[in-house]
Design a protein around this motif. Structure first.
Motif, PDB file in Angstrom:
ATOM      1  N   ASP A 159      -7.428  43.663 -31.531  1.00  0.00           N
ATOM      2  CA  ASP A 159      -6.026  44.033 -31.743  1.00  0.00           C
ATOM      3  C   ASP A 159      -5.567  45.077 -30.731  1.00  0.00           C
ATOM      4  O   ASP A 159      -5.999  46.225 -30.770  1.00  0.00           O
ATOM      5  N   PHE A 160      -4.674  44.675 -29.826  1.00  0.00           N
ATOM      6  CA  PHE A 160      -4.074  45.576 -28.856  1.00  0.00           C
ATOM      7  C   PHE A 160      -2.580  45.765 -29.121  1.00  0.00           C
ATOM      8  O   PHE A 160      -1.845  46.194 -28.230  1.00  0.00           O
ATOM      9  N   SER A 161      -2.141  45.477 -30.318  1.00  0.00           N
ATOM     10  CA  SER A 161      -0.706  45.485 -30.624  1.00  0.00           C
ATOM     11  C   SER A 161      -0.073  46.867 -30.486  1.00  0.00           C
ATOM     12  O   SER A 161       1.130  46.982 -30.227  1.00  0.00           O
ATOM     13  N   LYS A 162      -0.856  47.935 -30.653  1.00  0.00           N
ATOM     14  CA  LYS A 162      -0.311  49.301 -30.577  1.00  0.00           C
ATOM     15  C   LYS A 162      -0.428  49.904 -29.179  1.00  0.00           C
ATOM     16  O   LYS A 162       0.138  50.966 -28.917  1.00  0.00           O
ATOM     17  N   SER A 163      -1.138  49.247 -28.302  1.00  0.00           N
ATOM     18  CA  SER A 163      -1.380  49.786 -26.975  1.00  0.00           C
ATOM     19  C   SER A 163      -0.197  49.549 -26.046  1.00  0.00           C
ATOM     20  O   SER A 163       0.509  48.555 -26.162  1.00  0.00           O
ATOM     21  N   LYS A 164       0.003  50.477 -25.101  1.00  0.00           N
ATOM     22  CA  LYS A 164       1.069  50.349 -24.103  1.00  0.00           C
ATOM     23  C   LYS A 164       0.552  49.749 -22.797  1.00  0.00           C
ATOM     24  O   LYS A 164       1.320  49.640 -21.833  1.00  0.00           O
ATOM     25  N   ARG A 165      -0.686  49.371 -22.743  1.00  0.00           N
ATOM     26  CA  ARG A 165      -1.258  48.875 -21.511  1.00  0.00           C
ATOM     27  C   ARG A 165      -0.691  47.504 -21.143  1.00  0.00           C
ATOM     28  O   ARG A 165      -0.113  46.800 -21.979  1.00  0.00           O
ATOM     29  N   ASP A 166      -0.850  47.104 -19.895  1.00  0.00           N
ATOM     30  CA  ASP A 166      -0.394  45.814 -19.405  1.00  0.00           C
ATOM     31  C   ASP A 166      -1.111  44.710 -20.175  1.00  0.00           C
ATOM     32  O   ASP A 166      -2.317  44.525 -20.046  1.00  0.00           O
ATOM     33  N   LYS A 167      -0.348  43.962 -20.977  1.00  0.00           N
ATOM     34  CA  LYS A 167      -0.961  42.933 -21.824  1.00  0.00           C
ATOM     35  C   LYS A 167      -1.555  41.784 -21.013  1.00  0.00           C
ATOM     36  O   LYS A 167      -2.428  41.070 -21.490  1.00  0.00           O
ATOM     37  N   GLY A 168      -1.087  41.621 -19.763  1.00  0.00           N
ATOM     38  CA  GLY A 168      -1.638  40.553 -18.936  1.00  0.00           C
ATOM     39  C   GLY A 168      -3.082  40.763 -18.554  1.00  0.00           C
ATOM     40  O   GLY A 168      -3.791  39.813 -18.217  1.00  0.00           O
ATOM     41  N   GLN A 169      -3.551  42.017 -18.616  1.00  0.00           N
ATOM     42  CA  GLN A 169      -4.944  42.327 -18.260  1.00  0.00           C
ATOM     43  C   GLN A 169      -5.917  42.086 -19.408  1.00  0.00           C
ATOM     44  O   GLN A 169      -7.123  42.016 -19.187  1.00  0.00           O
ATOM     45  N   ILE A 170      -5.397  41.961 -20.614  1.00  0.00           N
ATOM     46  CA  ILE A 170      -6.254  41.998 -21.796  1.00  0.00           C
ATOM     47  C   ILE A 170      -7.213  40.817 -21.911  1.00  0.00           C
ATOM     48  O   ILE A 170      -8.407  41.019 -22.178  1.00  0.00           O
ATOM     49  N   PRO A 171      -6.773  39.559 -21.730  1.00  0.00           N
ATOM     50  CA  PRO A 171      -7.734  38.441 -21.868  1.00  0.00           C
ATOM     51  C   PRO A 171      -8.935  38.579 -20.936  1.00  0.00           C
ATOM     52  O   PRO A 171     -10.080  38.371 -21.354  1.00  0.00           O
ATOM     53  N   TRP A 202       1.219  63.850 -25.914  1.00  0.00           N
ATOM     54  CA  TRP A 202       1.405  62.928 -24.795  1.00  0.00           C
ATOM     55  C   TRP A 202       0.167  62.033 -24.672  1.00  0.00           C
ATOM     56  O   TRP A 202      -0.975  62.492 -24.733  1.00  0.00           O
ATOM     57  N   THR A 203       0.400  60.762 -24.512  1.00  0.00           N
ATOM     58  CA  THR A 203      -0.689  59.783 -24.487  1.00  0.00           C
ATOM     59  C   THR A 203      -0.624  58.947 -23.217  1.00  0.00           C
ATOM     60  O   THR A 203       0.373  58.973 -22.482  1.00  0.00           O
ATOM     61  N   ILE A 204      -1.673  58.198 -22.975  1.00  0.00           N
ATOM     62  CA  ILE A 204      -1.737  57.327 -21.798  1.00  0.00           C
ATOM     63  C   ILE A 204      -1.732  55.868 -22.243  1.00  0.00           C
ATOM     64  O   ILE A 204      -2.160  55.542 -23.361  1.00  0.00           O
ATOM     65  N   ALA A 205      -1.253  55.000 -21.378  1.00  0.00           N
ATOM     66  CA  ALA A 205      -1.068  53.595 -21.738  1.00  0.00           C
ATOM     67  C   ALA A 205      -2.355  52.912 -22.170  1.00  0.00           C
ATOM     68  O   ALA A 205      -2.310  51.913 -22.900  1.00  0.00           O
ATOM     69  N   PHE A 206      -3.503  53.432 -21.754  1.00  0.00           N
ATOM     70  CA  PHE A 206      -4.771  52.771 -22.045  1.00  0.00           C
ATOM     71  C   PHE A 206      -5.256  53.003 -23.478  1.00  0.00           C
ATOM     72  O   PHE A 206      -6.209  52.358 -23.909  1.00  0.00           O
TER      73      PHE A 206
END
Length: 334
Positions: A188-200, A274-278
């Motif tokens: 589950d990466f639904s809460k993350s701000k990271r680039d979703k294209g990298q996830i798979p 403050w948080t980071i996209a990862f």
């Protein structure tokens, strides 16, 4: 966290790139000929220090940066405040530095790594861990324990080399929740701000490395102590579900390894919200960070950080209503 290998920059260590192999060989030769306690150890990317009776090293694994700069930081509406804080402290705004500091401890016949960096590949700006180990006379087969805080590429990939375990004799400890997350049918990466294209691709890579390391993995629960109580593994969720911090003790000395509770030496201290996209779960990451920052301030705990300026040693200080990272002075006589 994961960095693009194309985002490399020239730093104060860049000039040593072509000389690293020779310097490592000379350092190893000197270590073999001269008792370690008699001669100060100096190396441009390996720093030796002590934790009680333990011999410890901080090894820099890379020289990279994130060109997205504050575009990686959240909440988005606070970026003007972040920019102001950066400018007040003379920080660059065109990129965020990516330090990767690998902690190594030696106790008797045990050699332990705390994460393993990116691993050696085609980019000379990354994957320096094994060169650093060679500089202090440690071969891959001498590593007996590995501690994996979480499975992002800059922490996991160095444990694998050419499809095989990079440290074949090492038991690799990680929290059960981290292994469970990546092995689940749909992480589950639904809460993350990271680039979703990298996830798979990231999921596929992590699972492949876990397959390679299957015989070496030792999943544990929060609070587990290993190496005779020297290392305590603590759940510190938010950056990932099973993200861990490590508490190393020897005699009356203690070192708290913060791992990815902080990705910048100013931003995560000036405002812990403050948080980071990862971060997989930013809200939980903030709660965890505040818990550890408060404890470190109250107990004046010596800390080590994976992503703060090398060699990554320092203290967290109270600064009014917020915090500050106070880097420990270097001592080359250790």
């Amino acid at each position: 966290m994961k960095a693009s290998t194309g985002a490399s920059e020239i730093s104060r260590r860049g000039f040593v790139g072509s000389a690293l192999a020779g310097m490592a060989a000379l350092s190893a030769k000197a270590a073999a000929e001269t008792p370690a306690a008699a001669t100060p150890f100096r190396d441009p990317y390996v720093y030796r220090f002590k934790i009680g009776d333990l011999e410890a090293f901080s090894i820099s694994d890379c020289n990279l940066g994130f060109r997205e700069g504050l575009g990686l930081m959240w909440p988005e509406e606070d970026r003007p405040k972040m920019k102001e804080a950066m400018q007040q402290h003379g920080e660059r705004l065109d990129s965020l530095p990516l330090y990767v500091n690998v902690l190594v401890i030696r106790s008797g016949n045990d050699v332990a790594l705390f994460d393993a960096g990116f691993g050696k590949g085609g980019n000379p700006q990354m994957g320096w861990l094994n060169d650093g180990l060679a500089a202090v006379g440690i071969s891959p087969d001498q590593v007996t324990a590995g501690f994996l805080s979480h499975a992002h590429s800059d922490h996991l990939n160095g444990f694998v080399h050419q499809g095989k375990p990079a440290f074949p004799n090492a038991k690799i400890y990680l929290l059960e929740d981290e292994l469970k997350f990546w092995r689940s049918p749909e992480p589950d990466f639904s809460k993350s701000k990271r680039d979703k294209g990298q996830i798979p691709g990231m999921i596929k890579e992590v699972r492949s490395h876990f397959d390679t390391l299957q015989e070496n993995l030792r999943p544990v629960t929060d609070g587990t102590e290993v190496l005779g109580g020297i290392v305590r593994i603590e759940a510190a969720p938010g950056h990932t579900d099973g993200h861990a911090c490590f508490r190393i003790r020897s005699g009356n000395d203690e070192l708290l390894h913060l791992m990815d509770l902080a990705h910048h030496h100013l931003l995560m201290f000036a405002d812990p919200d403050w948080t980071i996209a990862f971060d997989h779960d930013p809200v939980t990451a903030v709660v965890t960070r505040k818990k550890y920052w408060n404890e470190a301030v109250e107990k004046r705990t010596r800390c080590y950080a994976f992503h703060l300026p090398w060699p990554g040693l320092g203290h967290i200080m109270q600064d009014g209503q917020t915090y500050r990272w106070w880097a420990e002075r270097w001592s080359w006589g250790a």
